[in-house]
Design an enzyme around this catalytic site. Structure first.
Site, PDB file in Angstrom:
ATOM      1  N   CYS A  22       1.822   7.020   1.722  1.00  0.00           N
ATOM      2  CA  CYS A  22       1.933   5.639   1.229  1.00  0.00           C
ATOM      3  C   CYS A  22       2.456   4.697   2.306  1.00  0.00           C
ATOM      4  O   CYS A  22       3.566   4.876   2.813  1.00  0.00           O
ATOM      5  CB  CYS A  22       2.853   5.595   0.014  1.00  0.00           C
ATOM      6  N   SER A 124      -6.234   5.353  -9.082  1.00  0.00           N
ATOM      7  CA  SER A 124      -6.045   6.082  -7.829  1.00  0.00           C
ATOM      8  C   SER A 124      -6.288   7.571  -8.058  1.00  0.00           C
ATOM      9  O   SER A 124      -5.563   8.216  -8.819  1.00  0.00           O
ATOM     10  CB  SER A 124      -4.622   5.861  -7.297  1.00  0.00           C
ATOM     11  N   CYS A 256     -11.603  -7.633   2.449  1.00  0.00           N
ATOM     12  CA  CYS A 256     -10.724  -8.233   3.443  1.00  0.00           C
ATOM     13  C   CYS A 256     -10.885  -7.590   4.812  1.00  0.00           C
ATOM     14  O   CYS A 256     -10.949  -6.373   4.950  1.00  0.00           O
ATOM     15  CB  CYS A 256      -9.281  -8.073   2.966  1.00  0.00           C
ATOM     16  N   ASP A 278      -0.870  -7.813   1.883  1.00  0.00           N
ATOM     17  CA  ASP A 278      -0.188  -6.638   1.355  1.00  0.00           C
ATOM     18  C   ASP A 278       0.197  -5.673   2.468  1.00  0.00           C
ATOM     19  O   ASP A 278       1.219  -4.983   2.388  1.00  0.00           O
ATOM     20  CB  ASP A 278      -1.102  -5.942   0.336  1.00  0.00           C
ATOM     21  N   CYS A 321     -19.863  -5.687  22.620  1.00  0.00           N
ATOM     22  CA  CYS A 321     -20.588  -5.012  21.547  1.00  0.00           C
ATOM     23  C   CYS A 321     -21.574  -5.963  20.873  1.00  0.00           C
ATOM     24  O   CYS A 321     -21.253  -7.128  20.600  1.00  0.00           O
ATOM     25  CB  CYS A 321     -19.596  -4.469  20.510  1.00  0.00           C
TER      26      CYS A 321
END
Length: 368
Positions: A22, A124, A256, A278, A321
């Site tokens: 986590c 999850s 995101c 987050d 690239c």
């Protein structure tokens, strides 16, 4: 008029599992201790009041409850939130609710609540029993896979709208065929994989943090199986593929970081503190508190601007690239998990696109 997403953490960083990968455990080291373990009624009502006050500037608000483990605060919190929201005159403002849970506390009552209030639930679940139980045990060290499997069956029984969220570790990435079989056998229609990331700072890449080569290997193998079995009448949504198709075809950024640009997120902690991301809910990017600042002012604070403008240096490998205009170096938090290896001589994202870009666009045209 704009759409915003509020990532609300009513249980702070509390969790009822031992999750051995986590990233929140690392984030907590870089922020002041939040003494409010659970969100107060006054903070909850302030969030709702600010949505109501600013509704003329908004077309849609996506309210995402996450954690830690958001169910730890109890179902009464959510019933009160919904009731308070319904008491406001919101005219044509669209409100969408979702929650991300480890599924441990879910029972029939929770399922009834989610179904009645049209929640999208992120469950999850790390696909393979041995890997899930390796990284997700309860506080007694006991495995949790069977409990999550039972929760999934409850969701099916109560017609809860849900998707499965799996952490993509190096272990899981090496077993794409088994993962695909799991998806088919469990009849999962929506799944997304979140790369397991390194700690903040200059921490070395360590297992189980995903490496770019394993990222590419996993998605290359999964894509071949997924694309061969595509059926418009029985479509399996795999987040990375769906979002990439949308981005390549229409330029729509639906997850995101893929375009290399940071976008302000409203991450609202239990005490009302607001952060722009987050992954970076740390002191240096604290933007203020919802109880003291207007909702729509947070993206314009000094620390929000600092977060948006702060970028890791662009590698020469990226600049040269052919896909640089797509990702612009990629998400800075996933730089060494999804994109570049440590020597910056290989990119997992580039490797995947070189193999499958044309077919992704063909799939897009087929399913229009």
């Amino acid at each position: 008029m704009k759409s915003i997403s509020l990532l609300i953490k009513p249980s702070s960083n509390l969790c009822n599992l031992n999750c051995n990968y986590c990233f929140y455990q690392d984030v907590v080291k870089h922020k002041r201790i939040i003494t409010n373990k659970f969100m107060s009624v006054s903070t909850m009502k302030e969030i709702i009041s600010q949505i109501h006050k600013n509704q003329k500037y908004l077309s849609e608000v996506n309210i995402v409850f996450q954690g830690g483990e958001p169910t730890l605060i109890g179902k009464n919190f959510y019933e009160s939130f919904i009731s308070s929201m319904k008491s406001k005159e919101l005219n044509n403002l669209k409100i969408n609710y979702s929650i991300q849970t480890n599924g441990i506390l879910i029972d029939e009552k929770w399922c009834e609540f989610f179904a009645e209030n049209n929640f999208l639930v992120g469950l999850s679940w790390d696909c393979l029993e041995d890997i899930h139980n390796l990284y997700r045990t309860d506080h007694n060290g006991l495995p949790t896979y069977d409990k999550i499997k039972h929760t999934k069956k409850l969701f099916d029984s109560y017609n809860v709208n849900y998707n499965v969220i799996s952490v993509l570790t190096n272990d899981l990435a090496s077993r794409a065929k088994e993962v695909y079989d799991f998806i088919k056998n469990e009849d999962i229609k929506f799944i997304q994989f979140i790369p397991c990331i390194n700690g903040l700072g200059n921490n070395p890449v360590t297992s189980p943090a995903l490496t770019p080569k394993n990222f590419s290997k996993f998605y290359n193998e999964l894509f071949q199986m997924w694309s061969r079995a595509l059926d418009p009448n029985d479509y399996i949504s795999i987040g990375f593929f769906d979002n990439l198709i949308s981005y390549l075809d229409k330029g729509i950024v639906s997850f995101c970081g893929i375009d290399g640009n940071c976008h302000f997120q409203y991450v609202i902690e239990a005490n009302g503190d607001v952060y722009p991301c987050d992954f970076y809910a740390v002191d240096q990017y604290l933007c203020g508190n919802i109880n003291n600042l207007d909702l729509l002012d947070f993206p314009f604070t000094k620390n929000a601007n600092k977060f948006i403008s702060d970028r890791s240096s662009i590698s020469n490998f990226c600049i040269d690239c052919k896909y640089f205009n797509y990702c612009k170096g990629g998400c800075k938090r996933l730089k060494y998990n999804m994109y570049l290896n440590e020597t910056e001589t290989y990119c997992g994202f580039k490797d995947f696109l070189e193999k499958h870009e044309k077919q992704l666009l063909k799939i897009s045209n087929r399913f229009k």
